[in-house]
Design a protein around this motif. Structure first.
Motif, PDB file in Angstrom:
ATOM      1  N   ARG A 259      -5.465 -78.588   2.544  1.00  0.00           N
ATOM      2  CA  ARG A 259      -4.412 -77.504   2.723  1.00  0.00           C
ATOM      3  C   ARG A 259      -5.462 -76.628   1.547  1.00  0.00           C
ATOM      4  O   ARG A 259      -5.190 -77.009   0.610  1.00  0.00           O
ATOM      5  N   SER A 260      -5.020 -74.675   2.736  1.00  0.00           N
ATOM      6  CA  SER A 260      -5.699 -74.070   1.661  1.00  0.00           C
ATOM      7  C   SER A 260      -5.328 -73.016   1.774  1.00  0.00           C
ATOM      8  O   SER A 260      -5.844 -72.325   3.085  1.00  0.00           O
ATOM      9  N   ARG A 261      -5.325 -72.226   0.908  1.00  0.00           N
ATOM     10  CA  ARG A 261      -5.020 -70.186   0.422  1.00  0.00           C
ATOM     11  C   ARG A 261      -6.421 -69.881   1.145  1.00  0.00           C
ATOM     12  O   ARG A 261      -6.384 -68.977   1.840  1.00  0.00           O
ATOM     13  N   VAL A 262      -6.818 -70.523   0.971  1.00  0.00           N
ATOM     14  CA  VAL A 262      -8.330 -69.786   1.648  1.00  0.00           C
ATOM     15  C   VAL A 262      -8.870 -69.532   2.736  1.00  0.00           C
ATOM     16  O   VAL A 262      -9.348 -68.929   3.380  1.00  0.00           O
ATOM     17  N   VAL A 263      -8.121 -70.906   3.567  1.00  0.00           N
ATOM     18  CA  VAL A 263      -8.370 -70.664   5.036  1.00  0.00           C
ATOM     19  C   VAL A 263      -7.030 -69.730   5.885  1.00  0.00           C
ATOM     20  O   VAL A 263      -7.541 -68.947   6.558  1.00  0.00           O
ATOM     21  N   ALA A 264      -5.967 -69.611   4.526  1.00  0.00           N
ATOM     22  CA  ALA A 264      -4.964 -68.537   5.624  1.00  0.00           C
ATOM     23  C   ALA A 264      -5.489 -66.881   5.006  1.00  0.00           C
ATOM     24  O   ALA A 264      -5.842 -66.193   5.979  1.00  0.00           O
ATOM     25  N   GLU A 265      -6.893 -67.058   3.778  1.00  0.00           N
ATOM     26  CA  GLU A 265      -7.601 -65.949   4.071  1.00  0.00           C
ATOM     27  C   GLU A 265      -8.112 -65.774   4.963  1.00  0.00           C
ATOM     28  O   GLU A 265      -8.739 -64.485   5.186  1.00  0.00           O
ATOM     29  N   LEU A 266      -9.123 -66.588   5.335  1.00  0.00           N
ATOM     30  CA  LEU A 266     -10.143 -66.227   6.602  1.00  0.00           C
ATOM     31  C   LEU A 266      -9.864 -65.570   7.514  1.00  0.00           C
ATOM     32  O   LEU A 266      -9.967 -64.591   7.975  1.00  0.00           O
ATOM     33  N   ALA A 267      -8.135 -66.370   7.672  1.00  0.00           N
ATOM     34  CA  ALA A 267      -7.849 -66.174   8.974  1.00  0.00           C
ATOM     35  C   ALA A 267      -6.606 -65.098   8.855  1.00  0.00           C
ATOM     36  O   ALA A 267      -6.089 -64.578  10.014  1.00  0.00           O
ATOM     37  N   ALA A 268      -6.802 -64.430   8.133  1.00  0.00           N
ATOM     38  CA  ALA A 268      -5.633 -63.313   8.021  1.00  0.00           C
ATOM     39  C   ALA A 268      -5.428 -62.978   9.284  1.00  0.00           C
ATOM     40  O   ALA A 268      -6.484 -62.419   9.534  1.00  0.00           O
ATOM     41  N   SER A 269      -4.986 -62.768  10.422  1.00  0.00           N
ATOM     42  CA  SER A 269      -4.085 -61.799  11.316  1.00  0.00           C
ATOM     43  C   SER A 269      -5.485 -62.278  11.987  1.00  0.00           C
ATOM     44  O   SER A 269      -5.694 -61.233  13.581  1.00  0.00           O
TER      45      SER A 269
ATOM     46  N   GLN B  13       1.612 -74.396   8.347  1.00  0.00           N
ATOM     47  CA  GLN B  13       2.301 -73.744   7.030  1.00  0.00           C
ATOM     48  C   GLN B  13       1.176 -72.270   6.677  1.00  0.00           C
ATOM     49  O   GLN B  13       1.314 -71.391   6.744  1.00  0.00           O
ATOM     50  N   VAL B  14      -0.084 -73.421   7.201  1.00  0.00           N
ATOM     51  CA  VAL B  14      -1.211 -72.235   6.458  1.00  0.00           C
ATOM     52  C   VAL B  14      -1.350 -71.475   7.860  1.00  0.00           C
ATOM     53  O   VAL B  14      -1.519 -70.254   8.090  1.00  0.00           O
ATOM     54  N   ALA B  15      -0.981 -71.617   9.384  1.00  0.00           N
ATOM     55  CA  ALA B  15      -1.068 -70.924  10.707  1.00  0.00           C
ATOM     56  C   ALA B  15      -0.285 -69.178   9.961  1.00  0.00           C
ATOM     57  O   ALA B  15      -0.227 -68.587  10.186  1.00  0.00           O
ATOM     58  N   ALA B  16       1.157 -69.680  10.359  1.00  0.00           N
ATOM     59  CA  ALA B  16       2.408 -69.110   9.299  1.00  0.00           C
ATOM     60  C   ALA B  16       2.292 -68.430   8.391  1.00  0.00           C
ATOM     61  O   ALA B  16       2.127 -67.221   8.457  1.00  0.00           O
ATOM     62  N   GLU B  17       1.402 -68.534   7.286  1.00  0.00           N
ATOM     63  CA  GLU B  17       0.671 -68.046   6.215  1.00  0.00           C
ATOM     64  C   GLU B  17      -0.821 -66.870   6.460  1.00  0.00           C
ATOM     65  O   GLU B  17      -0.188 -65.448   5.821  1.00  0.00           O
ATOM     66  N   ALA B  18      -1.426 -67.367   7.136  1.00  0.00           N
ATOM     67  CA  ALA B  18      -2.055 -66.620   8.084  1.00  0.00           C
ATOM     68  C   ALA B  18      -2.053 -65.234   8.561  1.00  0.00           C
ATOM     69  O   ALA B  18      -1.990 -64.282   8.588  1.00  0.00           O
ATOM     70  N   GLY B  19      -0.517 -65.033   9.488  1.00  0.00           N
ATOM     71  CA  GLY B  19      -0.569 -64.516  10.553  1.00  0.00           C
ATOM     72  C   GLY B  19      -1.207 -64.516  11.983  1.00  0.00           C
ATOM     73  O   GLY B  19      -1.382 -64.061  12.551  1.00  0.00           O
ATOM     74  N   VAL B  20      -1.263 -65.801  12.088  1.00  0.00           N
ATOM     75  CA  VAL B  20      -2.418 -65.852  13.675  1.00  0.00           C
ATOM     76  C   VAL B  20      -1.817 -66.033  14.231  1.00  0.00           C
ATOM     77  O   VAL B  20      -0.686 -66.412  14.959  1.00  0.00           O
ATOM     78  N   GLU B  21      -2.117 -65.902  15.557  1.00  0.00           N
ATOM     79  CA  GLU B  21      -1.956 -65.559  17.229  1.00  0.00           C
ATOM     80  C   GLU B  21      -1.750 -66.847  17.220  1.00  0.00           C
ATOM     81  O   GLU B  21      -0.756 -67.555  18.468  1.00  0.00           O
ATOM     82  N   CYS B  22      -2.498 -67.725  17.623  1.00  0.00           N
ATOM     83  CA  CYS B  22      -2.738 -69.479  17.904  1.00  0.00           C
ATOM     84  C   CYS B  22      -3.521 -69.628  17.513  1.00  0.00           C
ATOM     85  O   CYS B  22      -4.507 -70.038  16.403  1.00  0.00           O
ATOM     86  N   VAL B  23      -3.382 -71.042  17.461  1.00  0.00           N
ATOM     87  CA  VAL B  23      -3.459 -71.909  16.133  1.00  0.00           C
ATOM     88  C   VAL B  23      -4.079 -73.017  16.899  1.00  0.00           C
ATOM     89  O   VAL B  23      -3.009 -73.730  17.784  1.00  0.00           O
ATOM     90  N   ALA B  24      -5.277 -73.405  16.915  1.00  0.00           N
ATOM     91  CA  ALA B  24      -5.818 -75.219  18.099  1.00  0.00           C
ATOM     92  C   ALA B  24      -5.979 -75.633  17.217  1.00  0.00           C
ATOM     93  O   ALA B  24      -7.076 -75.641  16.325  1.00  0.00           O
ATOM     94  N   LEU B  25      -5.318 -77.128  17.751  1.00  0.00           N
ATOM     95  CA  LEU B  25      -5.885 -78.186  16.729  1.00  0.00           C
ATOM     96  C   LEU B  25      -7.134 -78.949  16.716  1.00  0.00           C
ATOM     97  O   LEU B  25      -7.808 -79.220  18.454  1.00  0.00           O
TER      98      LEU B  25
END
Length: 328
Positions: A225-235, A274-286
């Motif tokens: 789990r990384s805040r870096v991913v949330a930053e890359l994925a922002a919106s 949690q990362v997807a919510a932090e990033a505010g993405v529309e869709c997360v694909a596992l």
């Protein structure tokens, strides 16, 4: 989780149990759109498992295809997805574990030349550079050694059919970035940013953000789990995120030390939400799903813990799943 599989770390099940079939046709969002994501291979590795192939995802922008990772089976899934190698615009490698690059050179070696809609133009391959701790090759070295290893094949095909020498069609580039998203590629269709994500003990593993005029797609790569991913994925419209079920491996009897290692290198489904919510993405694909065997953990069991922290769209990845952004 299927308890009957818990004695087999690779999820093979008993010899009398039906083996999951490999996907052979597209599923998911089958409509048209200027931006499409196709999960070509969705298995965590490195051991092969039935029902899913190695990590690889296609991002299709108009009539051009960009590939993120090329794990085992990627070339076959690329063809089964109806994609032409003549449309390949670039390849982005998250890291140099074998389950992410096993088909990288096959993509070029077996799909090279103007016949059969093959690669007949220069393709850039961007990925991590060498590990300074030893003499292991980076992305450019991996491709260079592939050209040398298959020199006889390449030489024969160059002499016997009209095609540009493969070495002139491949431009492999090593990148070295830190945790701040940094531009590493740009053409007339996309802009790509990369950042270092935690996947020890590798020296460098990358997450990517692919920006287009039609939306943005982010990739976690293999990571804790990384805040870096949330930053890359922002919106972003779509975040393709790896996932590992620690309960499955704990029930297999993995040692506490090994479980701690997996937790330091991968992301649980709860953490993905949690990362997807932090990033505010529309869709997360596992994707890069561990355990990879579809019988080991059901789609509902993957989705439920993600849903606990994320209210957007969730796609539990299977090979040849097609995803369209919904807000572009």
């Amino acid at each position: 989780m299927n308890a009957s599989l818990c004695t087999d770390p690779f999820g093979a099940g008993s010899s009398s149990e039906a083996v999951p079939a490999d996907a052979v046709r597209l599923t998911g969002d089958l409509g048209d759109g200027p931006l499409r994501v196709v999960l070509l291979g969705t298995a965590a590795g490195p051991y092969p498992a039935p029902g899913r192939q190695g990590a690889a995802t296609a991002v299709v922008v108009g009539d051009r295809v960009y590939l993120v990772d090329a794990g085992y089976g990627a070339l076959r899934k690329y063809a089964q997805a109806g994609l032409a190698l003549r449309d390949l615009g670039g390849v982005f490698v998250t890291h140099l574990h074998s389950d992410h690059v096993a088909d990288l050179f096959n993509l070029l070696l077996l799909g090279w030349g103007p016949a059969n809609r093959g690669v007949d133009h220069q393709v850039r391959i961007v990925g991590p550079g060498p590990d300074p701790r030893d003499s292991s090759a980076g992305t450019a070295g991996l491709v260079e050694h592939g050209l040398s290893a298959f020199g006889q094949d390449i030489g024969v095909r160059t002499r016997t059919s009209p095609r540009t020498h493969l070495a002139k069609l491949v431009q492999a580039e090593d990148v070295s970035v830190e945790s701040t998203p940094t531009p590493v590629y740009e053409d007339d269709r996309i802009r790509v940013l990369a950042a270092a994500v935690p996947h020890p003990p590798l020296h460098l593993a990358l997450g990517f953000r692919i920006e287009t005029e039609h939306g943005a797609v982010a990739f976690s790569g293999d990571t804790a789990r990384s805040r870096v991913v949330a930053e890359l994925a922002a919106s972003a419209d779509i975040l393709v995120h790896e996932v590992m079920d620690p309960t499955y491996y704990r029930d297999l009897g993995y040692s506490p030390e090994l479980l701690d290692f997996l937790a330091a290198s991968h992301t649980s489904p709860q953490e993905v939400g949690q990362v997807a919510a932090e990033a505010g993405v529309e869709c997360v694909a596992l994707s890069h799903i561990g355990p990879p065997d579809p019988r080991a953990v059901t789609d509902d069991d993957w989705e439920r813990p993600v849903r606990a922290g994320f209210r957007g769209r969730i796609v539990v990845g299977h090979d040849l799943t097609r995803i369209l952004p919904t807000r572009s």
